[in-house]
Enzyme design. Sequence first.
Site, PDB file in Angstrom:
ATOM      1  N   ASN A   1       0.869  -1.180   0.000  1.00 24.00           N
ATOM      2  CA  ASN A   1       0.000   0.000   0.000  1.00 24.00           C
ATOM      3  C   ASN A   1       0.905   1.228   0.000  1.00 24.00           C
ATOM      4  O   ASN A   1       1.511   1.546   1.020  1.00 24.00           O
ATOM      5  CB  ASN A   1      -0.892  -0.039   1.253  1.00 24.00           C
TER       6      ASN A   1
ATOM      7  N   LYS B   1       0.169   4.310  -0.282  1.00 23.09           N
ATOM      8  CA  LYS B   1      -0.421   5.497   0.365  1.00 23.09           C
ATOM      9  C   LYS B   1      -0.150   6.754  -0.475  1.00 23.09           C
ATOM     10  O   LYS B   1      -0.096   6.680  -1.687  1.00 23.09           O
ATOM     11  CB  LYS B   1       0.096   5.614   1.803  1.00 23.09           C
TER      12      LYS B   1
ATOM     13  N   HIS C   1      -9.663   1.026   4.571  1.00 20.67           N
ATOM     14  CA  HIS C   1      -8.382   1.216   5.254  1.00 20.67           C
ATOM     15  C   HIS C   1      -8.583   2.164   6.432  1.00 20.67           C
ATOM     16  O   HIS C   1      -9.358   3.110   6.357  1.00 20.67           O
ATOM     17  CB  HIS C   1      -7.330   1.767   4.291  1.00 20.67           C
TER      18      HIS C   1
ATOM     19  N   GLU D   1      -6.972   4.523   7.540  1.00 18.68           N
ATOM     20  CA  GLU D   1      -6.740   5.958   7.278  1.00 18.68           C
ATOM     21  C   GLU D   1      -7.935   6.584   6.571  1.00 18.68           C
ATOM     22  O   GLU D   1      -8.170   7.792   6.689  1.00 18.68           O
ATOM     23  CB  GLU D   1      -5.421   6.122   6.499  1.00 18.68           C
TER      24      GLU D   1
ATOM     25  N   GLU E   1      -5.924  -5.115  10.308  1.00 18.74           N
ATOM     26  CA  GLU E   1      -4.883  -4.127  10.562  1.00 18.74           C
ATOM     27  C   GLU E   1      -5.185  -3.378  11.861  1.00 18.74           C
ATOM     28  O   GLU E   1      -5.944  -2.399  11.850  1.00 18.74           O
ATOM     29  CB  GLU E   1      -4.810  -3.129   9.405  1.00 18.74           C
TER      30      GLU E   1
ATOM     31  N   GLY F   1       2.021   2.075  10.837  1.00 21.86           N
ATOM     32  CA  GLY F   1       2.953   3.191  10.719  1.00 21.86           C
ATOM     33  C   GLY F   1       3.608   3.581  12.033  1.00 21.86           C
ATOM     34  O   GLY F   1       4.240   4.628  12.133  1.00 21.86           O
TER      35      GLY F   1
ATOM     36  N   SER G   1       2.959  -2.272  10.346  1.00 21.32           N
ATOM     37  CA  SER G   1       4.412  -2.295  10.583  1.00 21.32           C
ATOM     38  C   SER G   1       5.068  -3.624  10.206  1.00 21.32           C
ATOM     39  O   SER G   1       6.005  -4.070  10.869  1.00 21.32           O
ATOM     40  CB  SER G   1       4.732  -1.918  12.032  1.00 21.32           C
TER      41      SER G   1
ATOM     42  N   GLY H   1       2.700  -1.082   4.296  1.00 21.22           N
ATOM     43  CA  GLY H   1       2.833   0.314   3.899  1.00 21.22           C
ATOM     44  C   GLY H   1       4.292   0.686   3.737  1.00 21.22           C
ATOM     45  O   GLY H   1       4.905   0.480   2.684  1.00 21.22           O
ATOM     46  N   GLY H   2       4.894   1.218   4.792  1.00 22.05           N
ATOM     47  CA  GLY H   2       6.246   1.768   4.738  1.00 22.05           C
ATOM     48  C   GLY H   2       7.275   0.864   4.071  1.00 22.05           C
ATOM     49  O   GLY H   2       8.043   1.321   3.209  1.00 22.05           O
TER      50      GLY H   2
HETATM   51  P1  PGA Z   1       2.554   0.185   7.645  1.00 26.18           P
HETATM   52  O1  PGA Z   1       1.119   0.383   6.944  1.00 26.18           O
HETATM   53  O2  PGA Z   1       3.124  -1.096   7.092  1.00 26.18           O
HETATM   54  O3  PGA Z   1       3.359   1.385   7.241  1.00 26.18           O
HETATM   55  O4  PGA Z   1       2.307   0.094   9.116  1.00 26.18           O
HETATM   56  C1  PGA Z   1       0.263  -0.716   6.764  1.00 26.18           C
HETATM   57  C2  PGA Z   1      -1.039  -0.265   6.151  1.00 26.18           C
HETATM   58  O5  PGA Z   1      -1.500   0.836   6.482  1.00 26.18           O
HETATM   59  O6  PGA Z   1      -1.631  -0.969   5.312  1.00 26.18           O
END
Ligand code: PGA
Length: 255
Positions: free
Chosen positions: A10, A12, A96, A98, A167, A173, A212, A233-234
């Site tokens: 992802n 983002k 998601h 967010e 999640e 994050g 994470s 994500g990251g």
């Molecule tokens: P993250 O994000 O791996 O940066 O924690 C995961 C996500 O929001 O899908």
Amino acid sequence: MTRPILVAGNWKMHLLADEADALAIEVALAAGELTGPDVAVFPSATLIGTVRAALDESRVTLGAQACHEAAKGAHTGETSAAMVADAGCTAMLAGHSERRAAGATDEQVGLRVRAGLDAGLRVIACLGEQLADREAEATNAVLDRQLTAILAEIDESDLASLDLAYEPVWAIGTGRTATPEIASEAHRHLRARMVEKFGESGNEPRILYGGSVKPANVSELLAAPGVGGVLVGGASLDGASFRALIEAAHTGRGS
Ligand code: PGA
């Protein structure tokens, strides 16, 4: 049949076209060499065309991060599921955290899952509790509430195009990853609800873990019972790191 492990990135609100192009090419190469797991990327809407071209003839799935629940209309700044499908996506995230934090209600998430399925997209429906929910021992109640709104919009024939992603919001994050035990417990709960509703077919959707995930912890999370993939994500924003995630899934299971 059990679906292969899915490694989904992802992206983002990151990357400009040149960067997305370069990263997509690296992901396509890695996926071509490491053929066990399914691989998907979710760039922001403006990058879909660029990433589509970069992934051409690769086996990487291209998905959108979100869509509006309406088919069309006066919704400035929004994108419909048909639009992202038309742009070349075959998958979509819905719900998601967010997007939920930005105001999406459980009901809207359900409608967006429906919109994605109606547009012919594979949908990964995301759900998870806040830290306060966990501390109040309300995790399962929150998962039930979110899942119920999604299940209200689907029937058994949709399961072939559906995956879930657990999640926990406190792990996204933050560098604070759920333990494999926490992930397994939530996955077991969600699976039980799916089977309760659909019987044996409720086992079809994968349940991904997200929050994470990185090369250093992906193997233990994938080894946790019930974890059918990862939504990252990251650690999906760097080619070498994304490759390491695919490699772990390839060597660990499903290869
Ligand atoms: P993250 O994000 O791996 O940066 O924690 C995961 C996500 O929001 O899908």
